[in-house]
Each structure stands twice: as structure tokens, then as C-alpha cells.
Design a protein around this motif. Structure first.
Motif, PDB file in Angstrom:
ATOM      1  N   LEU A  59       0.827  -1.202   0.000  1.00 56.46           N
ATOM      2  CA  LEU A  59       0.000   0.000   0.000  1.00 56.46           C
ATOM      3  C   LEU A  59       0.862   1.253   0.000  1.00 56.46           C
ATOM      4  O   LEU A  59       0.593   2.209  -0.741  1.00 56.46           O
ATOM      5  CB  LEU A  59      -0.914  -0.025   1.230  1.00 56.46           C
ATOM      6  CG  LEU A  59      -1.896   1.130   1.396  1.00 56.46           C
ATOM      7  CD1 LEU A  59      -2.851   1.198   0.216  1.00 56.46           C
ATOM      8  CD2 LEU A  59      -2.671   0.975   2.705  1.00 56.46           C
ATOM      9  N   THR A  95      -7.427 -11.596  -7.340  1.00 54.71           N
ATOM     10  CA  THR A  95      -7.541 -11.060  -5.976  1.00 54.71           C
ATOM     11  C   THR A  95      -6.146 -10.860  -5.399  1.00 54.71           C
ATOM     12  O   THR A  95      -5.279 -11.719  -5.558  1.00 54.71           O
ATOM     13  CB  THR A  95      -8.321 -12.031  -5.064  1.00 54.71           C
ATOM     14  OG1 THR A  95      -9.662 -12.127  -5.521  1.00 54.71           O
ATOM     15  CG2 THR A  95      -8.324 -11.549  -3.624  1.00 54.71           C
ATOM     16  N   PHE A 145      -2.954  -6.965  -0.329  1.00 56.16           N
ATOM     17  CA  PHE A 145      -3.639  -5.681  -0.260  1.00 56.16           C
ATOM     18  C   PHE A 145      -4.904  -5.797   0.594  1.00 56.16           C
ATOM     19  O   PHE A 145      -5.229  -4.891   1.375  1.00 56.16           O
ATOM     20  CB  PHE A 145      -4.006  -5.203  -1.668  1.00 56.16           C
ATOM     21  CG  PHE A 145      -3.819  -3.726  -1.862  1.00 56.16           C
ATOM     22  CD1 PHE A 145      -4.298  -2.820  -0.945  1.00 56.16           C
ATOM     23  CD2 PHE A 145      -3.157  -3.236  -2.973  1.00 56.16           C
ATOM     24  CE1 PHE A 145      -4.134  -1.458  -1.116  1.00 56.16           C
ATOM     25  CE2 PHE A 145      -2.974  -1.874  -3.157  1.00 56.16           C
ATOM     26  CZ  PHE A 145      -3.468  -0.983  -2.225  1.00 56.16           C
ATOM     27  N   ALA A 146      -5.637  -6.914   0.467  1.00 53.89           N
ATOM     28  CA  ALA A 146      -6.839  -7.118   1.271  1.00 53.89           C
ATOM     29  C   ALA A 146      -6.494  -7.141   2.761  1.00 53.89           C
ATOM     30  O   ALA A 146      -7.203  -6.551   3.590  1.00 53.89           O
ATOM     31  CB  ALA A 146      -7.528  -8.418   0.867  1.00 53.89           C
ATOM     32  N   VAL A 172      -5.763  -3.708   4.081  1.00 54.35           N
ATOM     33  CA  VAL A 172      -7.003  -2.993   4.388  1.00 54.35           C
ATOM     34  C   VAL A 172      -7.507  -3.380   5.773  1.00 54.35           C
ATOM     35  O   VAL A 172      -7.900  -2.528   6.575  1.00 54.35           O
ATOM     36  CB  VAL A 172      -8.072  -3.282   3.310  1.00 54.35           C
ATOM     37  CG1 VAL A 172      -9.435  -2.733   3.741  1.00 54.35           C
ATOM     38  CG2 VAL A 172      -7.656  -2.678   1.977  1.00 54.35           C
ATOM     39  N   SER A 210     -16.434  -9.094  -0.884  1.00 54.75           N
ATOM     40  CA  SER A 210     -16.093  -7.718  -1.266  1.00 54.75           C
ATOM     41  C   SER A 210     -14.594  -7.474  -1.158  1.00 54.75           C
ATOM     42  O   SER A 210     -14.004  -6.787  -1.992  1.00 54.75           O
ATOM     43  CB  SER A 210     -16.852  -6.724  -0.383  1.00 54.75           C
ATOM     44  OG  SER A 210     -18.248  -6.897  -0.517  1.00 54.75           O
ATOM     45  N   LEU A 211     -13.963  -8.048  -0.120  1.00 51.61           N
ATOM     46  CA  LEU A 211     -12.500  -7.944   0.001  1.00 51.61           C
ATOM     47  C   LEU A 211     -11.797  -8.560  -1.198  1.00 51.61           C
ATOM     48  O   LEU A 211     -10.750  -8.083  -1.638  1.00 51.61           O
ATOM     49  CB  LEU A 211     -12.034  -8.652   1.278  1.00 51.61           C
ATOM     50  CG  LEU A 211     -11.956  -7.851   2.573  1.00 51.61           C
ATOM     51  CD1 LEU A 211     -11.558  -8.760   3.717  1.00 51.61           C
ATOM     52  CD2 LEU A 211     -10.988  -6.694   2.452  1.00 51.61           C
ATOM     53  N   ILE A 251     -10.485  -6.571  -4.242  1.00 50.56           N
ATOM     54  CA  ILE A 251      -9.236  -5.798  -4.256  1.00 50.56           C
ATOM     55  C   ILE A 251      -8.243  -6.579  -5.097  1.00 50.56           C
ATOM     56  O   ILE A 251      -7.573  -7.483  -4.635  1.00 50.56           O
ATOM     57  CB  ILE A 251      -8.709  -5.587  -2.820  1.00 50.56           C
ATOM     58  CG1 ILE A 251      -9.756  -4.878  -1.969  1.00 50.56           C
ATOM     59  CG2 ILE A 251      -7.407  -4.796  -2.844  1.00 50.56           C
ATOM     60  CD1 ILE A 251      -9.379  -4.748  -0.515  1.00 50.56           C
ATOM     61  N   SER A 255     -10.278  -1.259  -6.997  1.00 49.83           N
ATOM     62  CA  SER A 255      -9.778  -1.822  -5.742  1.00 49.83           C
ATOM     63  C   SER A 255     -10.133  -0.920  -4.563  1.00 49.83           C
ATOM     64  O   SER A 255     -10.479  -1.404  -3.472  1.00 49.83           O
ATOM     65  CB  SER A 255      -8.261  -2.025  -5.826  1.00 49.83           C
ATOM     66  OG  SER A 255      -7.930  -2.955  -6.834  1.00 49.83           O
ATOM     67  N   LEU A 256     -10.052   0.405  -4.786  1.00 53.25           N
ATOM     68  CA  LEU A 256     -10.396   1.353  -3.725  1.00 53.25           C
ATOM     69  C   LEU A 256     -11.877   1.259  -3.369  1.00 53.25           C
ATOM     70  O   LEU A 256     -12.244   1.224  -2.179  1.00 53.25           O
ATOM     71  CB  LEU A 256     -10.042   2.772  -4.160  1.00 53.25           C
ATOM     72  CG  LEU A 256     -10.386   3.894  -3.168  1.00 53.25           C
ATOM     73  CD1 LEU A 256      -9.632   3.701  -1.864  1.00 53.25           C
ATOM     74  CD2 LEU A 256     -10.072   5.264  -3.778  1.00 53.25           C
ATOM     75  N   ALA A 274     -12.499  -1.871  -1.471  1.00 52.26           N
ATOM     76  CA  ALA A 274     -11.987  -1.754  -0.105  1.00 52.26           C
ATOM     77  C   ALA A 274     -12.947  -0.964   0.774  1.00 52.26           C
ATOM     78  O   ALA A 274     -13.194  -1.337   1.935  1.00 52.26           O
ATOM     79  CB  ALA A 274     -10.612  -1.094  -0.122  1.00 52.26           C
ATOM     80  N   THR A 286     -14.926  -2.456   3.916  1.00 44.13           N
ATOM     81  CA  THR A 286     -14.761  -1.802   5.217  1.00 44.13           C
ATOM     82  C   THR A 286     -16.107  -1.537   5.870  1.00 44.13           C
ATOM     83  O   THR A 286     -16.297  -1.790   7.073  1.00 44.13           O
ATOM     84  CB  THR A 286     -13.993  -0.482   5.060  1.00 44.13           C
ATOM     85  OG1 THR A 286     -12.671  -0.751   4.557  1.00 44.13           O
ATOM     86  CG2 THR A 286     -13.882   0.252   6.382  1.00 44.13           C
TER      87      THR A 286
END
Length: 470
Positions: free
Chosen positions: A43, A153, A157-158, A161, A357-358, A361, A392-393, A396, A400
Motif C-alpha cells: 500500500l 484477488t 492488499f486485502a 485494508v 467484497s475484500l 481488491i 480496488s479502492l 476496499a 470496510t
């Protein structure tokens, strides 16, 4: 004889995403700890790349990325960006190959019943985004070349987050996410090998295959020493690169050859030992450097607006945000529905949706496939990279929101998994059916009662009763 590895209770025909076995839980915790640190570095590298490419220093960013070095006589005079994509990512896929081999011979993928859930979720989680991209571009008259971009995937990165938002998943969901990512990586490798190999140099390919054969024989003979394997691995990688097949295939092939089951008396298999050594290099150096030289796209109001108006880029965003969530969740639900399985009592279907949903990313491999899919136009390549970042944003942010809604429940589950009142290093949840555990707890409470009575006597008390739990 190989020591059998306990598996989670996901093998139950009626329950899935339940409590993991203790060895599986410990392995998942260690693997994800390294991946989380690597994800934070990833990140940071992505943010650094965006800043570097959108400041007055942008010319130096392009100059460093395009700088060539390497032995031209061997066909390896590559740019820094190519070294990062073709060279460093081979290390990442080497670790992915080891992870896949471990899952196939000693993990959940060894049992077809246990493998059904993550495999179905991963397959649907790649098929639906590809379908979303294809339909979006077929309707909008765009290029179908990027259908594979939103299929990947990025587990690191997941996890980054998760670290940033300050929530933690129960171990069963974390294990599901990790296994899902392993299968996802395998399918991504197959996509790269099959669909992004234009021309073949059969002499170089034959040399790479021969090198892999030597690599396999040395492993089976028990030959040890990094000074044997590292030069051989570099030769295999160079031959694979010159063959026309993407060089990262060499990494995953060598990873799959390592033995990942334990012989009697072994604390760790060779595969586990090598993975422990190489994973920090992959997560802490290889992947962040790739991100540094691939994520630096020029971002402006007009460019961000184009992401949602051009069919190629809109297809990537919708594929990651909608396709991944629908695919992973739908694959999981359909598997449960048609196998008559039911979700663990501790979890609910919104938890599966949050993990789905994760999975949207898709950073590292999505950027790589984007570079391979749109080689003809650098402008479109950068726009697709921007779409990967935006998608990806958004994924994320969505994940979240879903995770925060259940954070109190997750915290309670994690505390129950970690509780160790007798301080023996084994969480109490794994000992509750063990008579020795109850005897040990009774002894602990008796000692506490004796200490309480002693303190009461010292203070002049009358032997205040200690309410010892049953």
C-alpha cells in the motif's frame, strides 16, 4: 511416512467456515502475519508511485522505469519496469506455487469435500468478473482484450485494508480468504500462460523444461545448498523469459516441485522451510517494488472521469466491485445450497459477503494482466491501471463498511479464540472437551482461592469465602 496434517471442520458435509484445527489455525496466523506486513508495504509503495507520477518529478519516474540494464547477449536487457514485472513477480509466484502445493498435499485442498467450497468460490469469483467485463464492453463497443484484468484477488492488499481499518476476521474466514487467494493465483497463472503467450521459442522453452527436470531430480535426491538451486533457478527463469511464455510461470513451476508434506521426525517440510525464508522477500521487497513501478499513473479529474465512461475501464471497475462480490458470494452460497451444507453458527451470510467484497481488491496480478492485455496502446494501459486502482479502492471501502457493521461480533469471536486462562500456550477453545483441561482449571481456581484466604487472614479477615466457579 508423511505426518498427516489435521484439517479444519470444513470437511463436515453439514457445516462450513467453522472452527479450524489448532495446527491449521497456527499456520494461517503465521502466513497472514507476514502477508499483512507485506500488504502495508504494498500500500505504501502504491501511494509513493502515485505521488511520484503526479508531481513535478514525474519525468524522473518515467525515466527510472524505462532505464534498461542486463545482459543483452542473453536477451535480458530489460527496463526496470520489466525486471519488476517479469523478474520480481517470479518470486511472488514461486511462493504462490509452494502455497498451492501445501494446500494440495497437506491442507484443505487435499480433501475434495473441503476443497469444493474455496474452489467453487474462486472459480465463480473469476468467471463472473470476466463476464461482467465482456458484457460491458460488448454493449459499449470496447475491446474484449482485458477480460482477465478484474479476475485476480490481491490477498496482501486485502490484509493491508484489514490492518488499516483495525478489524480482524475470525480464523475460519481468514483461512477461507487465504485458500481462495491460493486457488485464484493458480487460475491467474493458467490465464497468463494460455492467453498471453503469442509466440514461442521452442529451443528456449525446451531448455527451461530441461532445467525444471534437473531441479526436480536434485530435489528428489535430497541435494541441499542455495548455491546449487539459485543459479539453476535463474537459468530456468531466463530461458522461460526468452521462450515467450511469461517468466513468472517458471516461479510457480519450481514452487510446485518442492515437497510440502512432512516425513516422520521432521518439524517442517522442505517446502515450508523455503516458504518461511522466501515469503518475506516476496511480500516485503518483490511485490512492493513491482507496485512502485506499475501503479504510477497520472491521476486528474478528467482521467478519473474517463474511468467511468470508457467501456474498457468501466468493465474493470464493475468486474472488481460487482463481479468479484457476486461471484465469490454466489459460488459459496450455491455450494452450500446444493451440498446441503449450512453456515457455522458463529457466522452469517453478510460475513461471507464482506469477504467476497475484500476479494474485489485486485491489485498486483490485475496490474500485471493489464500490462499484458493492452500492449499496443500505452495510454489505454495507464487508463486500465487507473481503473484497477479505482475498482480496488471502491471494493476496499465497501468491504470496510460491511466489516465494521460486524466488528463487535468479530472481536468477541477472536477473543474467544485467543483466550488462554491456564497460560499453557493452547487456546482454551481447543481444550474444552479435554478432561485434563478441566482438572487443570480446577487446580488454578483452587490456588486462587488459597491465595485469597491467605490475604484475608493477613488483613485480619475472618476467612472470607472465595466464590470458586464450578
Amino acid at each position: 511416512m508423511a505426518a498427516p496434517r489435521p484439517r479444519s471442520n470444513t470437511t463436515d458435509n453439514r457445516r462450513f467456515l467453522g472452527q479450524l484445527s489448532l495446527p491449521e489455525r497456527n499456520f494461517v496466523a503465521e502466513a497472514l502475519r507476514t502477508e499483512t506486513v507485506g500488504g502495508v508495504l504494498l500500500l505504501a509503495a502504491a501511494i509513493a508511485a502515485l505521488i511520484w507520477a503526479n508531481t513535478p518529478l514525474r519525468d524522473s519516474y518515467a525515466g527510472v522505469g524505462d532505464f534498461h540494464f542486463g545482459p543483452a547477449a542473453l536477451g535480458l536487457n530489460l527496463s526496470v519496469q520489466h525486471w519488476a514485472a517479469d523478474g520480481l513477480l517470479a518470486v511472488f509466484f514461486f511462493v504462490a506455487g509452494i502455497e498451492l502445493k501445501r494446500e494440495l498435499v497437506a491442507g484443505d485442498l487435499r480433501d475434495p469435500k473441503a476443497a469444493l467450497l474455496p474452489v467453487a468460490a474462486a472459480v465463480c469469483g473469476m468467471a463472473v468478473p470476466a463476464l461482467v467485463y465482456t458484457l460491458t464492453n460488448a454493449a459499449g463497443g470496447g475491446s474484449l482484450a482485458g477480460w482477465a484484468v478484474p479476475t485476480a484477488t490481491d490477498i496482501a492488499f486485502a490484509l493491508a485494508v484489514l490492518a488499516v481499518i483495525g478489524t480482524s476476521l475470525p480464523s475460519a474466514l481468514r483461512a477461507f480468504l487465504l485458500t481462495l487467494a491460493v486457488v485464484d493465483d493458480l487460475l491467474a497463472i493458467l490465464i497468463i500462460a494460455v492467453f498471453f503467450t503469442d509466440t514461442l521459442d521452442f529451443a528456449a522453452l525446451g531448455g527451461a523444461v530441461a532445467g525444471l527436470g534437473v531441479f526436480w531430480v536434485l530435489l528428489r535426491k535430497g541435494v541441499r545448498g542455495w548455491y546449487v538451486y539459485v543459479p539453476l533457478a535463474l537459468a530456468i527463469w531466463g530461458l522461460m523469459y526468452n521462450s515467450g511464455v511469461h517468466a513468472t510461470i517458471a516461479g510457480v513451476a519450481m514452487g510446485l516441485m518442492l515437497r510440502c508434506h512432512r516425513h516422520e521426525g521432521e518439524e517442517h517440510s522442505p517446502g515450508e522451510h523455503v516458504e518461511h525464508l522466501v515469503r518475506p522477500l516476496s511480500a516485503g521487497l518483490a511485490v512492493p517494488l513491482f507496485a512502485l513501478f506499475s501503479a504510477g499513473v497520472v491521476v486528474s479529474g478528467g482521467a478519473l472521469g474517463d474511468v467511468f465512461t470508457r467501456p474498457e475501464t468501466l468493465g474493470v471497475v464493475l468486474g472488481l466491485v460487482v463481479g468479484k462480490s457476486v461471484g465469490v458470494f454466489g459460488g459459496t452460497w450455491l455450494t452450500a445450497r446444493f451440498t446441503r451444507a449450512s453456515l457455522s453458527d458463529d457466522l452469517a451470510w453478510p460475513d461471507v459477503l464482506a469477504v467476497a467484497s475484500l476479494a474485489g481488491i485486485g491489485f498486483t496480478v490485475s496490474l500485471l494482466i493489464g500490462e499484458l492485455a493492452f500492449t499496443a496502446g500505452p495510454v489505454l494501459t495507464d487508463e486500465v491501471k487507473a481503473a484497477v486502482l479505482v475498482g480496488s479502492l471502491v471494493a476496499a471501502v465497501l468491504a470496510t463498511a460491511l466489516l465494521k457493521m460486524r466488528n463487535a461480533k468479530y472481536r468477541a469471536l477472536c477473543e474467544a479464540e485467543e483466550r488462554d486462562e491456564d497460560s499453557d500456550g493452547i487456546p482454551d477453545i481447543y481444550e474444552q472437551d479435554n478432561p485434563a483441561y478441566h482438572l487443570r482449571m480446577a487446580e488454578i481456581h483452587e490456588r486462587k482461592a488459597a491465595e485469597h484466604r491467605r490475604l484475608a487472614e493477613v488483613a485480619g479477615g475472618a476467612g472470607e469465602e472465595y466464590d470458586r466457579p464450578a
